[in-house]
Scaffold this motif. Structure first.
Motif, PDB file in Angstrom:
ATOM      1  N   PHE A 176       0.820  -1.208   0.000  1.00 42.95           N
ATOM      2  CA  PHE A 176       0.000   0.000   0.000  1.00 42.95           C
ATOM      3  C   PHE A 176       0.855   1.260   0.000  1.00 42.95           C
ATOM      4  N   LEU A 177       0.206   2.385  -0.277  1.00 41.13           N
ATOM      5  CA  LEU A 177       0.773   3.721  -0.159  1.00 41.13           C
ATOM      6  C   LEU A 177      -0.384   4.649   0.221  1.00 41.13           C
ATOM      7  N   ALA A 178      -0.064   5.902   0.465  1.00 35.24           N
ATOM      8  CA  ALA A 178      -1.100   6.901   0.726  1.00 35.24           C
ATOM      9  C   ALA A 178      -1.093   7.931  -0.383  1.00 35.24           C
ATOM     10  N   LYS A 179      -2.278   8.401  -0.741  1.00 39.67           N
ATOM     11  CA  LYS A 179      -2.401   9.371  -1.820  1.00 39.67           C
ATOM     12  C   LYS A 179      -3.497  10.368  -1.464  1.00 39.67           C
ATOM     13  N   GLU A 180      -3.176  11.651  -1.670  1.00 36.25           N
ATOM     14  CA  GLU A 180      -4.144  12.715  -1.391  1.00 36.25           C
ATOM     15  C   GLU A 180      -3.862  13.872  -2.341  1.00 36.25           C
ATOM     16  N   GLY A 181      -4.784  14.100  -3.285  1.00 32.76           N
ATOM     17  CA  GLY A 181      -4.545  15.122  -4.287  1.00 32.76           C
ATOM     18  C   GLY A 181      -3.341  14.756  -5.131  1.00 32.76           C
ATOM     19  N   GLU A 182      -2.384  15.695  -5.227  1.00 35.93           N
ATOM     20  CA  GLU A 182      -1.174  15.456  -5.993  1.00 35.93           C
ATOM     21  C   GLU A 182      -0.080  14.777  -5.179  1.00 35.93           C
ATOM     22  N   LYS A 183      -0.279  14.645  -3.896  1.00 33.80           N
ATOM     23  CA  LYS A 183       0.734  14.078  -3.009  1.00 33.80           C
ATOM     24  C   LYS A 183       0.565  12.566  -2.874  1.00 33.80           C
ATOM     25  N   SER A 184       1.684  11.870  -2.827  1.00 31.29           N
ATOM     26  CA  SER A 184       1.645  10.432  -2.557  1.00 31.29           C
ATOM     27  C   SER A 184       2.931  10.032  -1.835  1.00 31.29           C
ATOM     28  N   THR A 185       2.862   8.929  -1.137  1.00 40.98           N
ATOM     29  CA  THR A 185       4.013   8.429  -0.395  1.00 40.98           C
ATOM     30  C   THR A 185       4.715   7.346  -1.198  1.00 40.98           C
ATOM     31  N   SER A 186       5.875   6.909  -0.715  1.00 42.11           N
ATOM     32  CA  SER A 186       6.482   5.700  -1.263  1.00 42.11           C
ATOM     33  C   SER A 186       5.657   4.509  -0.797  1.00 42.11           C
ATOM     34  N   PHE A 187       5.726   3.426  -1.553  1.00 40.69           N
ATOM     35  CA  PHE A 187       4.940   2.252  -1.179  1.00 40.69           C
ATOM     36  C   PHE A 187       5.640   1.489  -0.054  1.00 40.69           C
ATOM     37  N   THR A 188       4.868   0.730   0.656  1.00 38.34           N
ATOM     38  CA  THR A 188       5.400  -0.158   1.685  1.00 38.34           C
ATOM     39  C   THR A 188       4.480  -1.374   1.760  1.00 38.34           C
ATOM     40  N   GLY A 189       4.746  -2.262   2.685  1.00 39.86           N
ATOM     41  CA  GLY A 189       3.905  -3.445   2.804  1.00 39.86           C
ATOM     42  C   GLY A 189       4.281  -4.283   4.005  1.00 39.86           C
ATOM     43  N   PHE A 190       3.455  -5.263   4.280  1.00 39.61           N
ATOM     44  CA  PHE A 190       3.739  -6.188   5.369  1.00 39.61           C
ATOM     45  C   PHE A 190       2.996  -7.494   5.128  1.00 39.61           C
ATOM     46  N   SER A 191       3.474  -8.534   5.804  1.00 34.37           N
ATOM     47  CA  SER A 191       2.863  -9.860   5.701  1.00 34.37           C
ATOM     48  C   SER A 191       2.712 -10.447   7.100  1.00 34.37           C
ATOM     49  N   TYR A 192       1.595 -11.130   7.304  1.00 34.62           N
ATOM     50  CA  TYR A 192       1.401 -11.885   8.535  1.00 34.62           C
ATOM     51  C   TYR A 192       0.938 -13.292   8.166  1.00 34.62           C
ATOM     52  N   LEU A 193       1.370 -14.259   8.973  1.00 37.27           N
ATOM     53  CA  LEU A 193       0.939 -15.636   8.788  1.00 37.27           C
ATOM     54  C   LEU A 193       0.240 -16.121  10.040  1.00 37.27           C
ATOM     55  N   PHE A 194      -0.836 -16.881   9.849  1.00 39.15           N
ATOM     56  CA  PHE A 194      -1.670 -17.325  10.964  1.00 39.15           C
ATOM     57  C   PHE A 194      -2.067 -18.794  10.795  1.00 39.15           C
ATOM     58  N   ASN A 195      -2.139 -19.500  11.906  1.00 36.77           N
ATOM     59  CA  ASN A 195      -2.824 -20.791  11.908  1.00 36.77           C
ATOM     60  C   ASN A 195      -4.328 -20.598  11.976  1.00 36.77           C
ATOM     61  N   GLU A 196      -4.762 -19.544  12.689  1.00 32.02           N
ATOM     62  CA  GLU A 196      -6.170 -19.164  12.755  1.00 32.02           C
ATOM     63  C   GLU A 196      -6.263 -17.665  12.515  1.00 32.02           C
ATOM     64  N   LEU A 197      -7.208 -17.235  11.689  1.00 26.29           N
ATOM     65  CA  LEU A 197      -7.355 -15.816  11.394  1.00 26.29           C
ATOM     66  C   LEU A 197      -7.880 -15.069  12.625  1.00 26.29           C
ATOM     67  N   PRO A 198      -7.335 -13.877  12.910  1.00 25.60           N
ATOM     68  CA  PRO A 198      -7.895 -13.068  13.998  1.00 25.60           C
ATOM     69  C   PRO A 198      -9.279 -12.558  13.611  1.00 25.60           C
ATOM     70  N   LEU A 199     -10.078 -12.212  14.609  1.00 22.48           N
ATOM     71  CA  LEU A 199     -11.434 -11.758  14.342  1.00 22.48           C
ATOM     72  C   LEU A 199     -11.461 -10.409  13.643  1.00 22.48           C
ATOM     73  N   ASP A 200     -10.526  -9.516  14.004  1.00 23.71           N
ATOM     74  CA  ASP A 200     -10.531  -8.158  13.458  1.00 23.71           C
ATOM     75  C   ASP A 200      -9.091  -7.774  13.133  1.00 23.71           C
ATOM     76  N   PHE A 201      -8.759  -7.789  11.846  1.00 20.07           N
ATOM     77  CA  PHE A 201      -7.381  -7.559  11.426  1.00 20.07           C
ATOM     78  C   PHE A 201      -6.912  -6.141  11.744  1.00 20.07           C
ATOM     79  N   MET A 202      -7.804  -5.152  11.672  1.00 19.48           N
ATOM     80  CA  MET A 202      -7.401  -3.777  11.964  1.00 19.48           C
ATOM     81  C   MET A 202      -6.930  -3.629  13.404  1.00 19.48           C
ATOM     82  N   GLU A 203      -7.429  -4.491  14.286  1.00 17.49           N
ATOM     83  CA  GLU A 203      -7.051  -4.429  15.701  1.00 17.49           C
ATOM     84  C   GLU A 203      -5.846  -5.319  16.015  1.00 17.49           C
ATOM     85  N   TYR A 204      -5.346  -6.043  15.034  1.00 19.18           N
ATOM     86  CA  TYR A 204      -4.254  -6.987  15.283  1.00 19.18           C
ATOM     87  C   TYR A 204      -2.906  -6.264  15.305  1.00 19.18           C
ATOM     88  N   ALA A 205      -2.129  -6.539  16.341  1.00 19.64           N
ATOM     89  CA  ALA A 205      -0.748  -6.044  16.447  1.00 19.64           C
ATOM     90  C   ALA A 205      -0.688  -4.553  16.117  1.00 19.64           C
TER      91      ALA A 205
END
Length: 431
Positions: free
Chosen positions: A174-203
């Motif tokens: 992902f990256l952030a974009k607003e009007g003419e401005k944007s950021t460099s891209f970044t990313g992350f990966s997580y691995l699970f045996n069981e999916l968490p209930l709410d990913f936005m609240e994870y870590a």
């Protein structure tokens, strides 16, 4: 024939074709892949593939080949090609395969995915992301997957391992974009045996998106100074990866370039630093039960309270340099400290929080330099602003000797468990 029988057929026929030793790794994988964009789920597909990796050793000559067909005719054709390659290979007495070990089966995770939960997990996450961070935009390759695999590892010495695994993997680019401005891209990966209930609240998932939005307004550091860097948990793993290649692993030890080659059981890092390879750790979702050479893995300490306890050496390198094989894999666990990341930032007079590093491989002595990406300037205990065009220069060995503080918090990605870490004495330049 089943997978094990096919693997047995391969190693037997390689020997019949004249090899002294043979090895076969047969892996069948079924992947359930759910792709999504900012608005909705875009694709759900299932793919099945099987790969066979074959090894032959004859007169100390070694050859390898890969195929993805299980038919007898295709296998026989590849074995013939494998042996022809072996005849023309260079002889080396250090070429070998793992010795016999007790036959064993390993398993981890579920055998089948919960598709309803995968859909709900993604839908809830996308809804929250749109509401809270409309500036965030995904890049290609953003997926939720479930991989179900069976691996058979056999060799002509009698090694006979079977591994059955099932694991969820989330890849977010992902990256952030607003009007003419944007950021460099970044990313992350997580691995699970069981999916968490709410990913936005994870870590630290929510914090990652807060950070990228704040990076829409970057500033340049105006001077060059010697200061502190606070490594994020993933940067701790990245720096240890370089450390392993340069000082502890096969290439540097065979070539004699490792500056730590004679430092076993000596101090090589700060006394507060303990790092382990823990492929069988309960906290690690993506376990590794056997090494690439075919040894059952073990949890081991690499550095303990600053003392070097082990190198990370494969079978070929072990024979080449006369040291024992390291029966482990690179699932890094670093002992946490006793200060919160908030207090570590407050104690920082001048430096940066290093979110991503862009640079070449360090030199053989550990010297490196590169650009700090997705990073923040800290002064007098406060995060001042996101930074751009900032260089850092340091040395791997010096870094781990110059650890000032380690956070009590850790991040579990499913492959590693590491804290934040503050390092002093790093050259930081905004010019």
């Amino acid at each position: 024939m089943g997978n094990r029988e096919i693997a047995l057929y391969c190693i037997d026929n390689i020997v019949k074709q004249g090899a002294d030793k043979s090895q076969c790794i047969l892996k069948s994988n079924k992947k359930y892949e759910l792709n999504f964009g900012n608005e909705d789920i875009t694709l759900l597909r299932t793919t099945i593939d099987t790969n066979i990796d074959l090894v032959a050793i004859k007169d100390d000559k070694k050859s390898t080949i890969t195929l993805n067909k299980l038919e007898e005719e295709a296998i026989n054709t590849k074995i013939k090609e494998l042996m022809e390659m072996c005849e023309s290979a260079e002889s080396d007495q250090c070429n070998d395969i793992a010795e016999e070990q007790p036959k064993e089966e390993f398993s981890s995770g579920a055998s089948e995915p919960d598709l309803d939960k995968m859909y709900e997990f993604t839908s809830v996450f996308l809804k929250k992301l749109k509401e809270e961070f409309p500036q965030v935009k995904f890049v290609d390759g953003t997926t939720l997957e479930f991989n179900s695999s069976e691996t058979n590892f056999l060799n002509s010495n009698g090694v006979d391992f079977k591994i059955v695994e099932g694991i969820y993997r989330v890849d977010i680019g992902f990256l952030a974009k607003e009007g003419e401005k944007s950021t460099s891209f970044t990313g992350f990966s997580y691995l699970f045996n069981e999916l968490p209930l709410d990913f936005m609240e994870y870590a630290d998932v929510r914090q990652r998106f807060k950070d990228i939005v704040s990076q829409l307004n970057c500033e340049r550091i105006k001077d060059k100074f010697i200061g502190d860097i606070i490594l994020t948990p993933e940067l701790v793993v990245e720096m240890l990866y370089y450390y392993n290649i340069n000082f502890l692993g096969d290439r540097s030890l065979i070539g004699g370039t490792s500056i730590l080659k004679d430092k076993l059981n000596e101090k090589v890092a700060n006394h507060n630093f303990t790092v382990k390879c823990m492929p069988l750790c309960d906290e690690i979702a993506n376990k590794n039960f056997i090494t690439a050479d075919g040894y059952k893995t073990e949890n081991i300490s690499i550095i303990e309270n600053g003392i070097l306890k082990s190198f990370i050496i494969g079978l070929y390198a072990a024979k080449k340099i006369g040291k024992p094989v390291t029966k482990t894999d690179f699932n890094i666990v670093v002992d946490n400290g006793d200060k919160s990341i908030e207090d570590i930032i407050k104690s920082t007079k001048k430096g940066i929080i290093l979110g991503r590093f862009s640079g070449d491989m360090p030199a053989s002595n550990g010297d490196f330099s590169g650009v700090a990406k997705n990073s923040f300037y800290v002064e007098n205990g406060e995060i001042k602003y996101a930074i751009t065009e900032t260089m850092i220069t340091s040395n791997l060995k010096d870094m781990f000797n110059n650890i000032e503080e380690i956070s009590i918090e850790t991040l579990n990605t499913g492959e590693s468990v590491t804290p934040w870490m503050k390092i002093k004495g790093v050259t930081i330049s905004g010019n």
